[in-house]
Design an enzyme around this catalytic site. Structure first.
Site, PDB file in Angstrom:
ATOM      1  N   CYS A 117     -15.667   3.665 -13.867  1.00 44.71           N
ATOM      2  CA  CYS A 117     -15.543   4.674 -14.616  1.00 44.71           C
ATOM      3  C   CYS A 117     -15.552   6.410 -14.152  1.00 44.71           C
ATOM      4  CB  CYS A 117     -16.540   4.550 -15.693  1.00 44.71           C
ATOM      5  SG  CYS A 117     -16.766   2.712 -16.609  1.00 44.71           S
ATOM      6  N   ARG A 131      -8.989   6.831 -13.658  1.00 43.40           N
ATOM      7  CA  ARG A 131     -10.408   5.890 -13.343  1.00 43.40           C
ATOM      8  C   ARG A 131     -10.884   4.555 -14.342  1.00 43.40           C
ATOM      9  NH1 ARG A 131     -13.513   8.441  -9.562  1.00 43.40           N
ATOM     10  NH2 ARG A 131     -14.735   7.280 -10.057  1.00 43.40           N
ATOM     11  N   TRP A 157     -13.690   1.737 -17.515  1.00 40.05           N
ATOM     12  CA  TRP A 157     -13.210   0.491 -17.584  1.00 40.05           C
ATOM     13  C   TRP A 157     -14.489  -0.949 -17.303  1.00 40.05           C
ATOM     14  CZ3 TRP A 157      -8.221  -0.288 -16.338  1.00 40.05           C
ATOM     15  CH2 TRP A 157      -8.095  -1.587 -16.030  1.00 40.05           C
ATOM     16  N   ASN A 181     -21.866   4.846 -14.588  1.00 38.58           N
ATOM     17  CA  ASN A 181     -20.702   4.273 -13.390  1.00 38.58           C
ATOM     18  C   ASN A 181     -20.873   3.391 -12.462  1.00 38.58           C
ATOM     19  OD1 ASN A 181     -17.663   3.855 -11.903  1.00 38.58           O
ATOM     20  ND2 ASN A 181     -17.827   4.990 -11.238  1.00 38.58           N
ATOM     21  N   GLY A 182     -20.164   2.061 -12.533  1.00 33.53           N
ATOM     22  CA  GLY A 182     -21.061   0.725 -11.901  1.00 33.53           C
ATOM     23  C   GLY A 182     -21.574  -1.006 -11.992  1.00 33.53           C
ATOM     24  N   GLU A 189       1.071 -13.510   1.582  1.00 34.48           N
ATOM     25  CA  GLU A 189       0.467 -12.509   1.792  1.00 34.48           C
ATOM     26  C   GLU A 189       1.272 -11.273   1.935  1.00 34.48           C
ATOM     27  OE1 GLU A 189      -0.384 -11.254  -1.389  1.00 34.48           O
ATOM     28  OE2 GLU A 189      -0.820  -9.482  -1.927  1.00 34.48           O
ATOM     29  N   LYS A 245       3.641  -8.734   0.497  1.00 38.08           N
ATOM     30  CA  LYS A 245       3.762  -7.315   0.613  1.00 38.08           C
ATOM     31  C   LYS A 245       4.350  -6.020   1.308  1.00 38.08           C
ATOM     32  CE  LYS A 245       0.894  -6.473  -1.870  1.00 38.08           C
ATOM     33  NZ  LYS A 245       0.625  -7.311  -2.460  1.00 38.08           N
ATOM     34  N   GLU A 270       8.009  -5.851  -1.131  1.00 38.07           N
ATOM     35  CA  GLU A 270       7.689  -5.406  -2.154  1.00 38.07           C
ATOM     36  C   GLU A 270       7.929  -4.343  -1.864  1.00 38.07           C
ATOM     37  OE1 GLU A 270       3.861  -7.092  -3.065  1.00 38.07           O
ATOM     38  OE2 GLU A 270       4.578  -6.445  -5.024  1.00 38.07           O
ATOM     39  N   HIS A 302      10.925 -27.239  10.488  1.00 30.31           N
ATOM     40  CA  HIS A 302      11.438 -27.926   9.894  1.00 30.31           C
ATOM     41  C   HIS A 302      12.680 -27.122   9.598  1.00 30.31           C
ATOM     42  CE1 HIS A 302       9.360 -31.480  10.470  1.00 30.31           C
ATOM     43  NE2 HIS A 302       8.388 -30.158  10.189  1.00 30.31           N
ATOM     44  N   LYS A 343       4.419  -2.939 -12.986  1.00 34.15           N
ATOM     45  CA  LYS A 343       2.819  -3.570 -12.374  1.00 34.15           C
ATOM     46  C   LYS A 343       2.431  -4.533 -13.481  1.00 34.15           C
ATOM     47  CE  LYS A 343      -0.554  -2.727 -10.121  1.00 34.15           C
ATOM     48  NZ  LYS A 343      -0.875  -2.742  -9.265  1.00 34.15           N
TER      49      LYS A 343
HETATM   50  C1  F6R Z   1       2.437  -8.007  -6.002  1.00 31.47           C
HETATM   51  C2  F6R Z   1       1.633  -7.556  -7.134  1.00 31.47           C
HETATM   52  C3  F6R Z   1       2.630  -9.174  -8.201  1.00 31.47           C
HETATM   53  C4  F6R Z   1       1.051  -9.720  -8.749  1.00 31.47           C
HETATM   54  C5  F6R Z   1       2.013 -10.679  -9.825  1.00 31.47           C
HETATM   55  C6  F6R Z   1       1.114 -11.167 -11.278  1.00 31.47           C
HETATM   56  O1  F6R Z   1       1.400  -7.247  -4.952  1.00 31.47           O
HETATM   57  O2  F6R Z   1       1.125  -7.220  -7.506  1.00 31.47           O
HETATM   58  O3  F6R Z   1       3.222 -10.075  -7.275  1.00 31.47           O
HETATM   59  O4  F6R Z   1       0.597 -10.237  -8.232  1.00 31.47           O
HETATM   60  O5  F6R Z   1       2.500  -9.987 -10.269  1.00 31.47           O
HETATM   61  O6  F6R Z   1       0.353  -9.528 -11.494  1.00 31.47           O
HETATM   62  P1  F6R Z   1      -1.289 -10.337 -12.807  1.00 31.47           P
HETATM   63  O7  F6R Z   1      -2.440 -10.359 -11.371  1.00 31.47           O
HETATM   64  O8  F6R Z   1      -1.637  -8.612 -13.247  1.00 31.47           O
HETATM   65  O9  F6R Z   1      -1.233 -11.100 -13.347  1.00 31.47           O
END
Ligand code: F6R
Length: 611
Positions: free
Chosen positions: A2, A27, A76, A102-103, A487, A491, A494, A510, A606
């Site tokens: 927060c 935040r 938050w 905050n916390g 993962e 990363k 992306e 395979h 996002k």
């Molecule tokens: C990768 C990434 C995406 C999300 C995906 C699901 O770095 O951020 O692959 O993980 O779009 O998003 P959420 O978790 O918000 O459902």
């Protein structure tokens, strides 16, 4: 996470607080509030407006009295939904003390029960409110606000920063902290406290960092800092980079939000683990809203998610199967919806979603509910649609993630799911209290191990340099190393736009092995099946691949042209939390070398609210 601001000695206190809150919105922004000293009383206003709470608060404060001191907060949510009643500042029973926080207060439930027994009336569902009632008791006993804060913080466990204002001494702002940063500052005669410097740029010119368990008493032009015994100490002065603007300050000295969020991972993991152990040592998941009784007939767990959240779900599958001995499947959310799935009232469906809004996951959860299954969401956003609709929730406490590529939320999801797996083991009786306690103890070491892994960035950068202009990557792993490999590949693609595929290491031979040639990079997560992995690495190396391996410090026989070492984690189920870190750093390093905007990769968003 927060945002907090407090100030004293400024005739335009409200405007300065609102301005600070706008700058702190990164935040947290699901609710906001302010309390002002108003003669011998306090005046308070709060708003809970989704992503525009501070704007709503500004509109609601049009009739505020003139004031020279006040405290403000942008929230938050972690405990209690983002309603006006849960928004800070919280007041004591008399309305003469206001407090922002905050916390997380770990022992809030026990404190609230004894405060209620002594007649205190609670008006929110937050963990915060106990603090203001504890201050109330101290002040009633004759303590000043500074001593009251010290005594209060001595009784609480957790990680927090706290700021309070009392009508009885309206020029005084008192602040304390443990494990969560807080600054005191001055500009002219005005005294400030704030979560970070972005709130105060242009207003303050002298900054001091509060240390753990110190209490700051801020008056116009005066600062007194004491330690937990009440001894006065010299405050720690901090220099603020003169070139910082608000956005640079929000990045806290990091070049971008992604690297800041990478470095926030130990905190995100620690906060997600706080507060999960009851007084008798058993697992407590406050917002799960499902009891062992509700889950008694459950014979299968299905995790649904997308992207990085899917990978967290894959890690959880191993934990659920090993600890709770419950069959667990992981489904890509967009696939589950259109399959002739077999979900019913004996299925527990866990949606994993950082945002809680991803349409594919939301619709998969709705589909599960229609089929009669119970649903739980693991989310970072308390008021998200999934959190509201699901039968129960387990919240990650990573704070807002600004960078599109998920890092701190991903790690927090893994540990939240592991705690859920332990809760299932507890209820199903597949693990005894001692075994659960031992895993929880090991989990407490994860934030330190993640910090250690992050501290090895230089070694990762050297590997990135050595890889030069490599364009083709395979990430491979077995068992719990497989989701880590997936993962790592996600990363990398992306943010670097390099071709990166994740495979179960046993699958390489395979088909995909046909693509391996000199110049191909194979990133191998060696644990937990390091002996088996050695032969898969050899298969790739024999075709000329450059091998980068991720290996525990304790692995003396690690193979590979380059070895990225990670701290050894005793329980292999927990190791992915640490192993994914060098792969995040590698992706970051390669993407930066290519000059990419790591925070906003091309073609991505996002929160994905389309199918
Ligand atoms: C990768 C990434 C995406 C999300 C995906 C699901 O770095 O951020 O692959 O993980 O779009 O998003 P959420 O978790 O918000 O459902």
């Amino acid at each position: 996470m927060c945002g907090i601001i407090g100030l004293t000695g400024d005739g335009g206190a409200l405007d300065a607080i609102l301005d600070g809150l706008r700058r702190l919105e990164y935040r947290g922004y699901d609710s906001a509030g302010v309390a002002l000293a108003d003669g011998g009383a306090l005046w308070r206003e709060r708003a809970a407006g989704g992503s525009h709470s501070v704007a709503d608060l500004a509109a609601a404060t049009a009739g505020a009295p003139p004031s020279r001191a006040g405290i403000g907060h942008t929230r938050w949510a972690t405990h209690g939904s983002p309603t006006v009643a849960n928004a800070h500042p919280h007041l004591d029973c008399s309305g003469r003390i206001a407090l922002v926080h905050n916390g997380i207060i770990e022992n809030h439930a026990a404190l609230a029960a004894s405060l209620a027994a002594r007649g205190h009336v609670f008006t929110s569902e937050t963990d915060t409110e106990v603090l203001v009632h504890l201050l109330e008791e101290e002040l009633a006993g004759g303590a000043g606000l500074g001593d009251a804060m010290r005594a209060t913080l001595r009784t609480v466990r957790g990680a927090f920063s706290v700021v309070a204002l009392a009508a009885s001494d309206p020029e005084l702002i008192v602040a304390g902290r443990r494990s969560v940063p807080l600054l005191a500052a001055f500009g002219g005669g005005v005294g400030f406290v704030a979560s970070d410097v972005s709130a105060l740029l242009g207003r303050a010119d002298r900054y001091y960092a509060l240390e753990d368990d110190q209490v700051a008493e801020v008056r116009p032009g005066r600062l007194r800092v004491t330690d937990d015994e009440g001894r006065e100490v010299v405050p720690t002065a901090v220099t603020v980079d003169p070139s910082w603007d608000v956005v640079a300050a929000q990045k806290g000295g990091f070049d971008d939000f992604m690297s800041k969020e990478l470095h926030e991972q130990p905190r995100a993991v620690a906060d997600t683990l706080l507060d999960r152990r009851g007084a008798d040592g058993s697992i407590v998941l406050d917002e799960l809203r499902l009891s062992p009784y509700d889950l008694r007939g459950v014979d299968k767990l299905v995790l649904v998610a997308c992207g990085s959240s899917f990978h967290a779900g894959m890690v959880a599958k191993y934990a659920v199967e090993r600890w709770a001995r419950l069959p667990a499947e992981v489904e890509i959310a967009s696939e589950l919806r259109y399959r002739e799935h077999v979900l019913h009232e004996r299925t527990l469906v866990v949606g994993v979603s950082q945002s809680g809004e991803t349409l594919d996951t939301l619709e998969a959860l709705r589909e599960a509910r229609r089929a009669g299954a119970r649903t739980v969401v693991v989310s970072n956003v308390v008021h998200s649609t999934m959190a509201r609709e699901a039968d129960g929730a387990v919240y990650t406490r990573a704070g807002p993630e600004v960078s599109v590529a998920s890092t701190k939320c991903h790690l927090a999801q893994i540990v939240a799911l592991q705690v859920l797996a332990l809760a299932l083991a507890q209820w199903r009786g597949t693990m005894g209290p001692a075994a659960i306690a031992s895993v929880l103890d090991e989990m407490q070491r994860l934030p330190g191990a993640v910090a250690d892994a992050l501290s090895r960035k230089k070694e990762v950068d050297e590997v990135a340099d050595a890889l030069g202009d490599a364009r083709d990557f395979f990430f491979i792993g077995r068992n719990l190393g497989y989701p880590v490999a997936l993962e790592g590949a996600l990363k990398l693609k992306e943010i670097s736009y390099l071709r990166a595929e994740g495979y179960p290491a046993g699958e390489l031979k395979h088909g995909p092995l046909a693509l391996v040639e000199p110049g191909t990079v194979v990133v191998a997560v060696l644990d937990p099946l390091r002996d088996k992995m050695r032969s898969n690495v050899a298969e790739a190396a024999a075709r000329g691949a450059t091998v980068v391996s991720v290996a525990a410090d304790g692995d003396r026989n690690a193979v590979g042209d380059h070895v990225l070492r990670v701290p050894t984690v005793a329980d292999p189920v927990l190791a992915p939390v640490v192993e994914v870190v060098p792969l995040q750093l590698l992706a970051y390093s390669l993407a930066r070398r290519l000059g990419n905007d790591v925070d906003r990769p091309r073609n991505l968003a996002k929160t994905v609210t389309v199918e």
